[in-house]
Design an enzyme around this catalytic site. Structure first.
Site, PDB file in Angstrom:
ATOM      1  N   PHE A  69     -25.913  73.552  41.356  1.00 58.83           N
ATOM      2  CA  PHE A  69     -25.920  75.007  41.480  1.00 58.83           C
ATOM      3  C   PHE A  69     -25.315  75.647  40.235  1.00 58.83           C
ATOM      4  O   PHE A  69     -24.857  76.780  40.255  1.00 58.83           O
ATOM      5  CB  PHE A  69     -25.120  75.441  42.710  1.00 58.83           C
ATOM      6  CG  PHE A  69     -25.698  74.968  44.009  1.00 58.83           C
ATOM      7  CD1 PHE A  69     -26.694  75.691  44.629  1.00 58.83           C
ATOM      8  CD2 PHE A  69     -25.259  73.798  44.595  1.00 58.83           C
ATOM      9  CE1 PHE A  69     -27.236  75.260  45.829  1.00 58.83           C
ATOM     10  CE2 PHE A  69     -25.793  73.359  45.787  1.00 58.83           C
ATOM     11  CZ  PHE A  69     -26.785  74.086  46.412  1.00 58.83           C
ATOM     12  N   HIS A  75     -16.591  66.340  47.064  1.00 59.87           N
ATOM     13  CA  HIS A  75     -15.465  66.644  46.180  1.00 59.87           C
ATOM     14  C   HIS A  75     -14.322  65.636  46.357  1.00 59.87           C
ATOM     15  O   HIS A  75     -13.176  66.021  46.590  1.00 59.87           O
ATOM     16  CB  HIS A  75     -14.961  68.070  46.404  1.00 59.87           C
ATOM     17  CG  HIS A  75     -15.937  69.116  45.993  1.00 59.87           C
ATOM     18  ND1 HIS A  75     -16.335  69.281  44.685  1.00 59.87           N
ATOM     19  CD2 HIS A  75     -16.616  70.042  46.716  1.00 59.87           C
ATOM     20  CE1 HIS A  75     -17.217  70.268  44.618  1.00 59.87           C
ATOM     21  NE2 HIS A  75     -17.409  70.742  45.831  1.00 59.87           N
ATOM     22  N   VAL A  77     -15.150  77.999  36.127  1.00 60.02           N
ATOM     23  CA  VAL A  77     -16.253  77.641  37.019  1.00 60.02           C
ATOM     24  C   VAL A  77     -16.149  76.180  37.426  1.00 60.02           C
ATOM     25  O   VAL A  77     -16.530  75.802  38.535  1.00 60.02           O
ATOM     26  CB  VAL A  77     -17.614  77.932  36.349  1.00 60.02           C
ATOM     27  CG1 VAL A  77     -18.757  77.640  37.312  1.00 60.02           C
ATOM     28  CG2 VAL A  77     -17.687  79.383  35.892  1.00 60.02           C
ATOM     29  N   ARG A  96     -24.873  80.084  51.803  1.00 58.30           N
ATOM     30  CA  ARG A  96     -25.833  79.063  51.399  1.00 58.30           C
ATOM     31  C   ARG A  96     -26.147  78.124  52.558  1.00 58.30           C
ATOM     32  O   ARG A  96     -25.457  78.125  53.571  1.00 58.30           O
ATOM     33  CB  ARG A  96     -25.265  78.264  50.231  1.00 58.30           C
ATOM     34  CG  ARG A  96     -25.209  79.036  48.935  1.00 58.30           C
ATOM     35  CD  ARG A  96     -24.759  78.163  47.793  1.00 58.30           C
ATOM     36  NE  ARG A  96     -23.346  77.814  47.928  1.00 58.30           N
ATOM     37  CZ  ARG A  96     -22.772  76.858  47.198  1.00 58.30           C
ATOM     38  NH1 ARG A  96     -23.470  76.152  46.351  1.00 58.30           N
ATOM     39  NH2 ARG A  96     -21.488  76.587  47.348  1.00 58.30           N
ATOM     40  N   ARG A 139     -30.018  62.382  34.944  1.00 56.41           N
ATOM     41  CA  ARG A 139     -29.796  63.817  35.128  1.00 56.41           C
ATOM     42  C   ARG A 139     -29.615  64.140  36.605  1.00 56.41           C
ATOM     43  O   ARG A 139     -30.364  63.626  37.450  1.00 56.41           O
ATOM     44  CB  ARG A 139     -30.978  64.604  34.562  1.00 56.41           C
ATOM     45  CG  ARG A 139     -30.785  66.128  34.582  1.00 56.41           C
ATOM     46  CD  ARG A 139     -31.937  66.819  33.872  1.00 56.41           C
ATOM     47  NE  ARG A 139     -31.830  68.267  33.924  1.00 56.41           N
ATOM     48  CZ  ARG A 139     -31.084  69.001  33.102  1.00 56.41           C
ATOM     49  NH1 ARG A 139     -30.389  68.396  32.164  1.00 56.41           N
ATOM     50  NH2 ARG A 139     -31.044  70.311  33.201  1.00 56.41           N
ATOM     51  N   ARG A 140     -28.640  64.994  36.910  1.00 55.46           N
ATOM     52  CA  ARG A 140     -28.389  65.359  38.294  1.00 55.46           C
ATOM     53  C   ARG A 140     -29.598  66.069  38.907  1.00 55.46           C
ATOM     54  O   ARG A 140     -30.233  66.897  38.269  1.00 55.46           O
ATOM     55  CB  ARG A 140     -27.155  66.267  38.390  1.00 55.46           C
ATOM     56  CG  ARG A 140     -25.842  65.564  38.161  1.00 55.46           C
ATOM     57  CD  ARG A 140     -24.694  66.540  38.155  1.00 55.46           C
ATOM     58  NE  ARG A 140     -24.572  67.230  39.434  1.00 55.46           N
ATOM     59  CZ  ARG A 140     -23.785  68.273  39.647  1.00 55.46           C
ATOM     60  NH1 ARG A 140     -23.066  68.768  38.662  1.00 55.46           N
ATOM     61  NH2 ARG A 140     -23.724  68.834  40.845  1.00 55.46           N
ATOM     62  N   TYR A 200     -18.740  70.280  32.625  1.00 59.19           N
ATOM     63  CA  TYR A 200     -18.747  69.339  33.740  1.00 59.19           C
ATOM     64  C   TYR A 200     -17.575  68.400  33.523  1.00 59.19           C
ATOM     65  O   TYR A 200     -17.500  67.704  32.514  1.00 59.19           O
ATOM     66  CB  TYR A 200     -20.055  68.551  33.799  1.00 59.19           C
ATOM     67  CG  TYR A 200     -20.053  67.517  34.904  1.00 59.19           C
ATOM     68  CD1 TYR A 200     -20.190  67.910  36.231  1.00 59.19           C
ATOM     69  CD2 TYR A 200     -19.888  66.165  34.624  1.00 59.19           C
ATOM     70  CE1 TYR A 200     -20.164  66.972  37.258  1.00 59.19           C
ATOM     71  CE2 TYR A 200     -19.862  65.227  35.648  1.00 59.19           C
ATOM     72  CZ  TYR A 200     -19.999  65.636  36.956  1.00 59.19           C
ATOM     73  OH  TYR A 200     -19.968  64.713  37.972  1.00 59.19           O
ATOM     74  N   LYS A 242     -20.708  71.497  51.701  1.00 57.05           N
ATOM     75  CA  LYS A 242     -19.421  71.346  51.026  1.00 57.05           C
ATOM     76  C   LYS A 242     -18.472  70.496  51.860  1.00 57.05           C
ATOM     77  O   LYS A 242     -18.869  69.866  52.839  1.00 57.05           O
ATOM     78  CB  LYS A 242     -18.805  72.727  50.763  1.00 57.05           C
ATOM     79  CG  LYS A 242     -19.676  73.635  49.926  1.00 57.05           C
ATOM     80  CD  LYS A 242     -19.778  73.190  48.488  1.00 57.05           C
ATOM     81  CE  LYS A 242     -18.586  73.553  47.671  1.00 57.05           C
ATOM     82  NZ  LYS A 242     -18.748  73.282  46.243  1.00 57.05           N
ATOM     83  N   THR A 275     -15.831  71.372  20.657  1.00 53.22           N
ATOM     84  CA  THR A 275     -14.599  70.903  21.301  1.00 53.22           C
ATOM     85  C   THR A 275     -14.288  69.447  20.998  1.00 53.22           C
ATOM     86  O   THR A 275     -13.259  68.926  21.433  1.00 53.22           O
ATOM     87  CB  THR A 275     -14.700  71.061  22.832  1.00 53.22           C
ATOM     88  OG1 THR A 275     -15.815  70.309  23.327  1.00 53.22           O
ATOM     89  CG2 THR A 275     -14.875  72.528  23.207  1.00 53.22           C
ATOM     90  N   ASP A 334     -19.837  74.252  22.777  1.00 52.27           N
ATOM     91  CA  ASP A 334     -20.187  73.105  23.606  1.00 52.27           C
ATOM     92  C   ASP A 334     -19.466  71.880  23.036  1.00 52.27           C
ATOM     93  O   ASP A 334     -18.439  72.019  22.364  1.00 52.27           O
ATOM     94  CB  ASP A 334     -21.705  72.916  23.666  1.00 52.27           C
ATOM     95  CG  ASP A 334     -22.143  72.317  24.996  1.00 52.27           C
ATOM     96  OD1 ASP A 334     -22.416  73.068  25.945  1.00 52.27           O
ATOM     97  OD2 ASP A 334     -22.186  71.075  25.082  1.00 52.27           O
TER      98      ASP A 334
END
Length: 368
Positions: free
Chosen positions: A120, A81, A263, A1, A115-116, A235, A63, A215, A211
């Site tokens: 990805f 991160h 993920v 990427r 909203r982001r 998320y 990253k 949960t 979703d």
């Protein structure tokens, strides 16, 4: 990427900015494409050399930075991160403090609705589902093997179609379609995972979509263990720690689940909802076998799947010979003892399932 395409670099240049691109042979766009639109090409890693790049310059990346204690004097735009208590977050932030630099974290760039803007998620979910299918199919085809076996290392795909085709063929080879559960199914990541499952030929009735509604009562959720593959696409918000979705204790009980694709990929976050593994995986080592195949119960009759022998001791057994499990070994009628982990024996009773985890932080890079 790559963090910037040649077309975007051209727009910046036409707007009056200068764009310098470091050489990198594995980038999806070759260096020449940037040079054609007016970018200056320099050696890799030049931005980090002391005194080479003025502190007022903006460093655009994708990253985390390589580990170092060197101060960071520039303005950095990237996914750092470090704002969700990830490993090493204090070290990276200290480098910005020491160098008086600035960090613009792309994960927290949002529009006026919250909203982001940069994510990805869809491709991460799509690719994660595919890798999960590969690992699960490999398990089905290697059911008697006691050691951790993964699909071929360093596999990348030139097109999405080739990736889907490989997954569909893997399912055919396994002889049945897996039953899967996707948590976070309504988001970008979850929708990508669902799309891949359907494209690979998994029937709609084999796909469970959960979703926030499902949960909200809090885990653990024994329903997850009734599926072959679990894909975690939530998320992770560290400020809202909830009971885990699954636990290590659940892996010791009767279950169908044998593959988890995380993920979200935050194993060391205090709010991690799947605390059953401790390290992320990589493209070169994509699967972490958290729990291996079990040895059959004491006294179980097993059959030699090939001629076996113990060199220097004169002990041999021929294909088709029968013996019984004693501890972690197999004892033959003549008293000869062989290790069951030699993968030389099969059993008519089901072996306890393994549990494989895929947690690759760079999943979108697997397929263009």
């Amino acid at each position: 990427r790559t963090a910037i395409t040649p077309e975007a670099a051209k727009e910046l240049i036409e707007a009056g900015h200068s764009v310098v691109v470091e050489r990198f042979p594995d980038r999806c766009y070759p260096d020449e494409e940037y040079e054609k639109v007016g970018c200056k090409i320099v050696k890799a890693g030049m931005w980090a050399e002391e005194g080479k790049v003025p502190s007022e310059k903006v460093i655009l990346g994708l990253k985390e930075l390589p580990e170092s204690k060197a101060p960071l004097p520039h303005k950095h735009i990237m996914f750092a991160h470090c704002f969700k208590n990830q490993d090493g977050w204090k070290d990276i932030m200290q480098r910005f403090v020491d160098g008086k630099g600035s960090l613009y974290d792309l994960e927290f760039l949002k529009d006026t609705t919250g909203r982001r803007k940069v994510a990805f998620g869809r491709s991460a979910g799509f690719n994660g589902m595919g890798v999960g299918i590969f690992a699960w199919a490999h398990q089905q085809l290697n059911v008697t093997k006691m050691t951790c076996n993964t699909f071929p290392k360093d596999v990348f795909y030139p097109t999405q179609e080739s990736f889907v085709r490989h997954a569909a063929n893997a399912i055919k080879s396994a002889g049945r379609a897996p039953k899967i559960i996707i948590i976070g199914a309504l988001g970008r990541c979850g929708s990508g995972a669902t799309d891949m499952a359907l494209k690979a030929g998994i029937p709609e009735e084999n796909i469970t979509r959960w979703d926030m509604k499902e949960t909200s009562k809090g885990g653990p959720f024994p329903e997850i263990m009734e599926h072959d593959i679990f894909v975690n696409c939530i998320y992770l918000d560290p400020s809202t720690k909830s009971p885990p979705f699954i636990t290590s204790e659940m892996l010791e009980k009767t279950r169908k689940l044998s593959v988890m694709v995380d993920v979200s990929c935050d194993p060391n976050n205090p709010a991690n909802p799947v605390p059953v593994y401790s390290e992320c995986t990589t493209f070169s080592l994509p699967v972490n076998r958290v729990k291996n195949f079990g040895v059959p119960a004491e006294g179980t009759e097993v059959v030699c799947s090939k001629n076996v022998g113990v060199e220097g001791f004169g002990k041999t057994a021929k294909k088709g010979d029968k013996g019984k499990v004693t501890g972690t070994d197999v004892t033959m009628p003549d008293g000869a003892v062989f290790s069951f982990s030699s993968t030389s024996f099969t059993t008519p009773t089901a072996l306890s399932l393994p549990f494989d985890v895929i947690a690759i932080d760079h999943l979108p890079s697997l397929v263009p």
